[in-house]
Design a protein around this motif. Structure first.
Motif, mmCIF file in Angstrom:
data_model
loop_
_atom_site.group_PDB
_atom_site.id
_atom_site.type_symbol
_atom_site.label_atom_id
_atom_site.label_comp_id
_atom_site.label_asym_id
_atom_site.label_seq_id
_atom_site.Cartn_x
_atom_site.Cartn_y
_atom_site.Cartn_z
ATOM 1 N N UNK A 53 0.811 -1.228 0.000
ATOM 2 C CA UNK A 53 0.000 0.000 0.000
ATOM 3 C C UNK A 53 0.846 1.281 0.000
ATOM 4 N N UNK A 54 2.148 1.158 0.069
ATOM 5 C CA UNK A 54 3.018 2.333 0.090
ATOM 6 C C UNK A 54 3.203 2.860 -1.328
ATOM 7 N N UNK A 55 3.210 4.176 -1.475
ATOM 8 C CA UNK A 55 3.363 4.779 -2.803
ATOM 9 C C UNK A 55 4.831 4.832 -3.216
ATOM 10 N N UNK A 56 5.048 4.768 -4.527
ATOM 11 C CA UNK A 56 6.406 4.871 -5.050
ATOM 12 C C UNK A 56 7.049 6.194 -4.657
ATOM 13 N N UNK A 57 6.275 7.246 -4.576
ATOM 14 C CA UNK A 57 6.806 8.550 -4.169
ATOM 15 C C UNK A 57 7.400 8.489 -2.768
ATOM 16 N N UNK A 87 4.776 10.640 -13.741
ATOM 17 C CA UNK A 87 3.645 9.857 -14.247
ATOM 18 C C UNK A 87 3.316 8.664 -13.350
ATOM 19 N N UNK A 88 4.310 8.159 -12.614
ATOM 20 C CA UNK A 88 4.113 6.907 -11.880
ATOM 21 C C UNK A 88 4.220 7.054 -10.367
ATOM 22 N N UNK A 89 4.559 8.223 -9.883
ATOM 23 C CA UNK A 89 4.884 8.364 -8.458
ATOM 24 C C UNK A 89 3.722 8.049 -7.532
ATOM 25 N N UNK A 90 2.475 8.164 -8.043
ATOM 26 C CA UNK A 90 1.319 7.886 -7.198
ATOM 27 C C UNK A 90 0.903 6.423 -7.208
ATOM 28 N N UNK A 91 1.576 5.589 -8.012
ATOM 29 C CA UNK A 91 1.331 4.144 -7.954
ATOM 30 C C UNK A 91 1.671 3.643 -6.556
ATOM 31 N N UNK A 92 0.837 2.755 -6.013
ATOM 32 C CA UNK A 92 1.285 1.977 -4.861
ATOM 33 C C UNK A 92 2.160 0.838 -5.381
#
Length: 453
Positions: A53-57, A87-92
Motif C-alpha cells: 500500500x506504500x506509494x512509489x513517491x 507519471x508513476x509516483x502515485x502508484x502503490x
C-alpha cells in the motif's frame, strides 16, 4: 505512510519503511544474520501487506542510505527521468506490480517506465512478487548491449567462457578455452578470474585470449577479471582488452571496500573507449551478489535484496555490456539453501532487467551450502524461461580455482536446444562455419578442439 496492519487478529506495526522492506523480504539467512528479518511467516505477510500500500513517491523520498552520505544513492537519484517519475509516483507498490504483470504492458512500456524508477522502488515490488511473477515479468523485458557483438537479442542465450586455472597456467587455460568454444560457449565473453592480480599476469592472459580470437576469427569479447585498476594499467601498457571488469556493491562504503569509487569506473570506461580493443559503446562488465554489503559491514542496516537492487542502479550509469549476479557464491551465511538461492536468482535477474541492464546469472553454489547440481539445473531452467541473457560456462561446472559449482559447457547447450535458442547471431554463424553446430544444435565434433590447435 501507514506502517501497521491487522492480520489474524494481531496488529503488526513497523518502525520505518526499511523495517517493512526487510521484513517483507522472503526468508534469507543474511537478513537473519543482520538481525532485520521477520520473526515469523505471519509477520512477513503483514510486512508485504503494508508494503503493497506504500506509494512509489514515499519510497523515492526515503532512500535506503541518505543522499548526502552515499555516492550510490546520488547516482541512483540523479539518474531518474523526472517526467516519467511524475507519471508513476502515485502508484502503490501493489499497483505497480499489477501494471508489470498486465498482459497489455509491453517490453517497451516497461523499459520506458524503468527510467523513472529508483532501485528501492524496484526492490519493493520484487518483495511482493511470487517466483512465477518474477519469471513472467522478466521474460517481457528485452535489454540489448553492444561491445563487439550484440547481446540480449530475442531468441538467444549466451554464455561466458570461464577457463579458470589454479595457477593461471597459459596451456591449462587454453585447453579449457578451446574445449568450451566447441560447445558453443563464449559468445558473451572469454573471461578469466585470475589467481595472480598483477599487471604482468593479466597482460599475458589477455594476449593469449586475443591471439585465439584473432587466429580463429571468433566474434566475441575478451576480459580478465582482475581489479579494475590492474586492468587499467595493463591497457595503458598496451594489453588488448574489450571489456573492463569490476565487482560492485550497493553502497559507497561497499565499493570503497572493493577499492574504487564511481570516478574510478568512469575513468576506466573512458580508457576502454579510447584505448581498448572493442567496437563499443558498451565496454564495462560488473558482478554483484546478495550479501556482499553485509560481508563488508557496508549494508547500513538494509536488507540484502534492497542493497542488491542498488547495485543495478549504480551499474546503469556506466552503460555496461554485461552484468551478472554470482548468486550462490558468497555462502550459506547469506543464502542458506537451494530454496533461498533459487529465489535470489529470480529476484536478481528481474531487478537487473527492470533496471535496464543486460542481465546474466552465475547459477552456482558453494560446497558448504545446502544445495546440489540438481538445484542449480532447476534454477537455470527457470531463468532460461525468464529470458536470462547469459550463464557461465566452466569445464564440468566445477571451478577448480574458485572452488565452487556452476553451469558447465553442456548445460547452456542443452538449455538452448530445449528452449529453441541460439548463441549470438555472429557467434552462431561461426559455430556453423567451424562445424560445431548445425541448425542450432551441436554436431558430433563438439568437444573436439583438435581443429583449433
Amino acid at each position: 505512510m501507514i506502517l501497521r496492519t491487522k492480520l489474524f487478529g494481531h496488529t503488526y506495526e513497523f518502525k520505518n519503511l526499511y523495517d517493512v522492506m526487510a521484513k517483507a523480504n522472503e526468508e534469507k539467512s543474511g537478513d537473519k544474520l543482520a538481525g532485520i528479518a521477520a520473526n515469523s511467516a505471519e509477520e512477513r505477510v503483514a510486512a508485504k501487506v503494508v508494503l503493497s500500500h506504500i506509494k512509489l513517491e514515499d519510497i523515492r523520498n526515503n532512500p535506503a542510505v541518505p543522499y548526502e552520505e552515499d555516492e550510490v544513492t546520488r547516482i541512483i537519484q540523479d539518474g531518474v527521468n523526472e517526467k516519467i517519475y511524475e507519471e508513476i509516483k502515485d502508484f502503490t507498490v501493489s499497483e505497480f506490480r499489477e501494471w508489470l504483470l498486465d498482459s497489455n504492458t509491453t517490453s517497451l512500456d516497461i523499459k520506458r517506465v524503468s527510467k523513472g524508477l529508483t532501485s528501492e522502488m524496484i526492490a519493493a515490488v520484487t518483495k511482493i512478487m511470487s517466483n512465477m511473477d518474477l519469471v513472467y515479468a522478466a521474460k517481457k523485458i528485452k535489454v540489448t548491449a553492444h561491445c563487439n557483438t550484440t547481446i540480449g537479442e530475442p531468441g538467444t542465450l549466451s554464455a561466458r567462457l570461464q577457463p579458470n586455472h589454479p595457477t593461471d597456467d597459459p596451456d591449462g587455460i587454453l585447453a579449457s578455452l578451446l574445449e568450451g568454444l566447441t560447445f558453443g560457449i563464449g559468445d558473451a565473453v572469454l573471461g578469466l578470474n585470475p589467481v595472480d592480480d598483477s599487471v604482468e599476469s593479466v597482460t599475458k592472459v589477455l594476449k593469449r585470449f586475443d591471439e585465439v580470437k584473432k587466429k580463429h576469427e571468433i566474434p566475441t569479447q575478451i576480459c580478465v577479471l582482475a581489479h579494475v585498476t590492474t586492468q587499467m594499467q595493463a591497457i595503458k601498457n598496451g594489453a588488448p582488452a574489450d571489456l573492463i571488469f569490476q565487482s560492485i556493491a550497493g553502497s559507497q562504503k561497499g565499493n570503497e571496500a572493493f577499492g574504487f569509487d564511481g570516478s574510478t569506473l568512469e575513468e576506466a570506461r573512458q580508457l576502454a573507449l579510447k584505448h581498448g580493443t572493442a567496437t563499443g559503446p558498451n565496454v564495462m562488465y560488473f558482478e554483484t551478489g546478495q550479501g556482499s554489503e553485509l560481508s563488508s559491514e557496508a549494508h547500513h542496516g538494509i536488507d540484502q535484496v534492497t542493497m542488491e537492487a542498488r547495485c543495478y542502479g549504480f551499474a546503469k550509469k556506466f552503460e555496461p555490456f554485461l552484468v551478472n549476479t554470482v548468486v550462490g557464491f558468497i555462502g550459506p551465511e547469506y543464502l542458506y539453501d537451494a530454496k533461498q538461492v533459487t529465489r535470489a536468482g529470480l529476484e536478481d535477474h528481474f531487478m537487473g532487467k527492470l533496471s535496464g541492464l543486460p542481465m546474466g546469472v552465475d547459477v552456482c553454489y558453494t560446497n558448504h551450502m545446502k544445495a546440489d547440481q540438481n538445484d542449480i539445473e532447476n534454477l537455470a531452467i527457470l531463468l532460461t524461461a525468464a529470458g536470462c541473457t547469459y550463464f557461465m560456462g566452466i569445464p564440468h561446472g566445477d571451478d577448480v580455482m574458485l572452488n565452487y559449482q556452476t553451469t558447465g559447457y553442456h548445460d547452456t547447450a542443452s538449455l538452448r536446444e530445449m528452449f529453441g535458442l541460439t548463441a549470438i547471431k555472429e557467434f552462431d554463424a561461426w559455430l556453423e562455419k567451424m562445424g560445431y553446430s548445425k541448425n542450432g544444435k551441436l554436431t558430433d565434433i563438439a568437444s573436439d578442439a583438435s581443429s583449433l590447435l
